[in-house]
Design an enzyme around this catalytic site. Structure first.
Site, short mmCIF file in Angstrom:
data_model
loop_
_atom_site.label_atom_id
_atom_site.label_comp_id
_atom_site.label_asym_id
_atom_site.label_seq_id
_atom_site.Cartn_x
_atom_site.Cartn_y
_atom_site.Cartn_z
N GLY A 10 0.71 -1.01 -0.08
CA GLY A 10 -0.07 -0.01 0.21
C GLY A 10 0.72 1.16 0.03
CG ASP A 59 -5.95 -7.09 -5.79
OD1 ASP A 59 -6.06 -7.55 -4.56
OD2 ASP A 59 -6.94 -6.77 -6.25
CB VAL A 60 -2.75 -7.94 -0.65
CG1 VAL A 60 -1.74 -7.03 -0.67
CG2 VAL A 60 -4.17 -7.22 -0.40
CG ASN A 86 -0.01 0.81 4.98
OD1 ASN A 86 -0.57 1.63 5.80
ND2 ASN A 86 -0.12 1.23 3.42
CE1 TYR A 152 -10.60 -0.78 7.61
CE2 TYR A 152 -11.51 0.49 9.48
CZ TYR A 152 -10.39 0.15 8.66
OH TYR A 152 -9.20 0.77 8.74
N GLY A 183 -6.05 6.10 14.80
CA GLY A 183 -7.39 6.64 14.93
C GLY A 183 -7.54 7.23 13.39
CG LEU A 184 -10.92 9.56 12.73
CD1 LEU A 184 -11.77 10.74 13.50
CD2 LEU A 184 -11.59 9.32 11.56
CB VAL A 185 -4.56 8.61 9.29
CG1 VAL A 185 -3.48 9.35 8.86
CG2 VAL A 185 -4.47 7.83 10.47
CD GLU A 188 -5.41 8.82 -2.61
OE1 GLU A 188 -5.63 7.40 -3.18
OE2 GLU A 188 -4.43 9.22 -2.95
P1 NDP Z 1 -5.24 5.02 1.58
O1 NDP Z 1 -6.37 4.57 0.67
O2 NDP Z 1 -4.59 6.17 1.27
O3 NDP Z 1 -4.21 4.00 1.11
C1 NDP Z 1 -4.39 2.44 0.94
C2 NDP Z 1 -3.10 1.71 0.20
O4 NDP Z 1 -3.66 0.45 0.31
C3 NDP Z 1 -3.09 2.14 -1.14
O5 NDP Z 1 -1.61 2.36 -1.41
C4 NDP Z 1 -3.84 1.02 -2.10
O6 NDP Z 1 -2.84 0.82 -2.93
C5 NDP Z 1 -3.48 -0.22 -1.19
N1 NDP Z 1 -4.32 -1.09 -1.36
C6 NDP Z 1 -5.81 -1.14 -1.00
N2 NDP Z 1 -6.44 -2.25 -1.56
C7 NDP Z 1 -5.37 -3.10 -2.22
C8 NDP Z 1 -5.32 -4.24 -2.57
N3 NDP Z 1 -6.35 -4.97 -2.83
N4 NDP Z 1 -3.91 -4.61 -2.95
C9 NDP Z 1 -3.00 -4.25 -2.85
N5 NDP Z 1 -2.72 -2.92 -2.30
C10 NDP Z 1 -4.25 -2.48 -1.79
O7 NDP Z 1 -5.53 4.58 3.10
P2 NDP Z 1 -4.49 4.69 4.17
O8 NDP Z 1 -3.08 5.11 3.98
O9 NDP Z 1 -5.40 5.64 5.35
O10 NDP Z 1 -4.73 3.18 4.72
C11 NDP Z 1 -3.24 2.45 5.04
C12 NDP Z 1 -3.75 1.47 6.15
O11 NDP Z 1 -3.91 2.32 7.35
C13 NDP Z 1 -5.13 0.59 5.86
O12 NDP Z 1 -4.81 -0.72 6.51
C14 NDP Z 1 -6.04 1.36 6.79
O13 NDP Z 1 -7.02 0.20 7.12
C15 NDP Z 1 -5.32 1.61 7.94
N6 NDP Z 1 -5.82 2.70 8.80
C16 NDP Z 1 -6.19 3.80 8.14
C17 NDP Z 1 -6.76 4.87 8.93
C18 NDP Z 1 -7.07 6.17 8.46
O14 NDP Z 1 -7.96 6.87 9.20
N7 NDP Z 1 -6.86 6.54 7.39
C19 NDP Z 1 -6.66 4.64 10.60
C20 NDP Z 1 -6.32 3.26 11.00
C21 NDP Z 1 -5.95 2.65 10.08
P3 NDP Z 1 -3.50 0.38 -4.37
O15 NDP Z 1 -4.82 1.22 -4.75
O16 NDP Z 1 -2.61 1.39 -5.61
O17 NDP Z 1 -3.60 -0.78 -4.70
C1 8X3 Z 2 -9.66 3.78 10.14
C2 8X3 Z 2 -10.20 4.70 11.27
O1 8X3 Z 2 -12.22 5.12 12.55
O2 8X3 Z 2 -12.35 5.45 10.24
O3 8X3 Z 2 -9.30 2.46 10.39
O4 8X3 Z 2 -12.13 3.29 11.17
S1 8X3 Z 2 -11.87 4.52 11.30
#
Ligand code: NDP
Ligand code: 8X3
Length: 251
Positions: A10, A59-60, A86, A152, A183-185, A188
């Site tokens: 990711g 794709d994972v 990630n 989720y 938490g909330l980041v 995208e």
């Molecule tokens: P983004 O949407 O910005 O990034 C998600 C990343 O995951 C992208 O790089 C995307 O790459 C990759 N991804 C998604 N689906 C797939 C797939 N099927 N195969 C391979 N890669 C994939 O979100 P975040 O940076 O916020 O999310 C990163 C992690 O942090 C996630 O695990 C999310 O659950 C976690 N998280 C996020 C929070 C938030 O509030 N934003 C809070 C807590 C946890 P691509 O589309 O190019 O494949």
């Molecule tokens: C992402 C944080 O609160 O949107 O894991 O679920 S929340």
């Protein structure tokens, strides 16, 4: 940390991309993964003056491709010291009775099974060298459940359990296992969750100061730079205005 090698899933966006940048700034060579080739290529261009960098497009969810890609890495990129699990997203935010089965499949297949496949592909090398560090990106959604978060939250509770299980099973094998639970980041994430509805996505982060992806990258960097006998097992981080998944001090 110079000459170490990290594989980040990711890496095309948000937390993963910010982590790739801080690692590169500190001399950590990289394998960056994601589905969006154009994003991987532009990140590679950006960071290749600083470190050795290789991109993997998969794709994972695609078990075969995950294993073939990681097992087929060029020689310079085979000894992975740090794995940042990630890749992941939320898909939809509906009550359980009206949730879409496609969304459920996506979250469980990506956030849970994808993390398992990548870990299984990377672990043999770490075990052979009796050295490694796995960072699993969980969430506050893995620590509590909020309305309409159902599947989720289940996927992130699974990451929490897998993180604990990994640490138990890998004990004594020289591999550190850590969960970082943000938490909330503002990334995208909500745009993906709400399927491109940017107005709805932007509202999630309005009226308070959310975490930035760089804040999480900074914490990941802290975790991986502790002395080798120190393992940050589980770390939850929220912004000042967030007290829980549902209690956010919005102006
Ligand atoms: P983004 O949407 O910005 O990034 C998600 C990343 O995951 C992208 O790089 C995307 O790459 C990759 N991804 C998604 N689906 C797939 C797939 N099927 N195969 C391979 N890669 C994939 O979100 P975040 O940076 O916020 O999310 C990163 C992690 O942090 C996630 O695990 C999310 O659950 C976690 N998280 C996020 C929070 C938030 O509030 N934003 C809070 C807590 C946890 P691509 O589309 O190019 O494949
Ligand atoms: C992402 C944080 O609160 O949107 O894991 O679920 S929340």
């Amino acid at each position: 940390m110079e000459n170490k090698l990290a594989l980040i899933t990711g890496a095309t966006s948000g937390i993963g991309r910010a982590t790739a940048r801080i690692f590169a700034d500190n001399g950590v060579n990289l394998v960056i993964c994601g589905r969006r080739i154009d994003r991987l290529e532009s990140l590679k261009d950006e960071l290749s003056e600083k470190v050795k960098i290789h991109s993997l497009v998969f794709d994972v969810r695609n078990k075969e491709l995950v294993f073939n890609s990681i097992q087929g890495l060029p020689e310079d990129f085979t000894q992975i010291d740090i794995l940042v699990n990630n890749a992941g997203n939320a898909h939809g935010m509906d009550p359980i009775q009206s949730g879409s089965t496609e969304d459920w499949d996506a979250m469980l297949d990506i956030n849970v099974k994808g993390l398992l496949y990548v870990s299984k592909a990377v672990l043999p090398g770490m075990l052979e060298r009796a050295n490694g560090h796995i960072i699993n990106i969980g969430s506050t959604a893995g620590k509590e459940v909020y309305p309409n978060g159902n599947v989720y939250c289940a996927s992130k509770h699974a990451v929490d359990a897998i993180n604990q299980g990994m640490r138990l099973d890998l004990n004594g094998k020289g591999i550190r296992v850590a969960a970082i639970n943000p938490g909330l980041v503002e990334t995208e994430f909500s745009e993906v969750r709400f399927k491109g509805d940017t107005e709805r996505a932007e509202k999630v982060y309005k009226g308070f100061t959310p975490l930035k992806p760089e804040d999480i990258a900074d914490i990941i960097w802290f975790a991986v730079t502790r002395p080798s006998h120190v393992n940050i097992a589980d770390l939850t981080v929220m912004c000042l205005d967030q007290a829980s998944s549902t209690i956010v001090n919005k102006k």
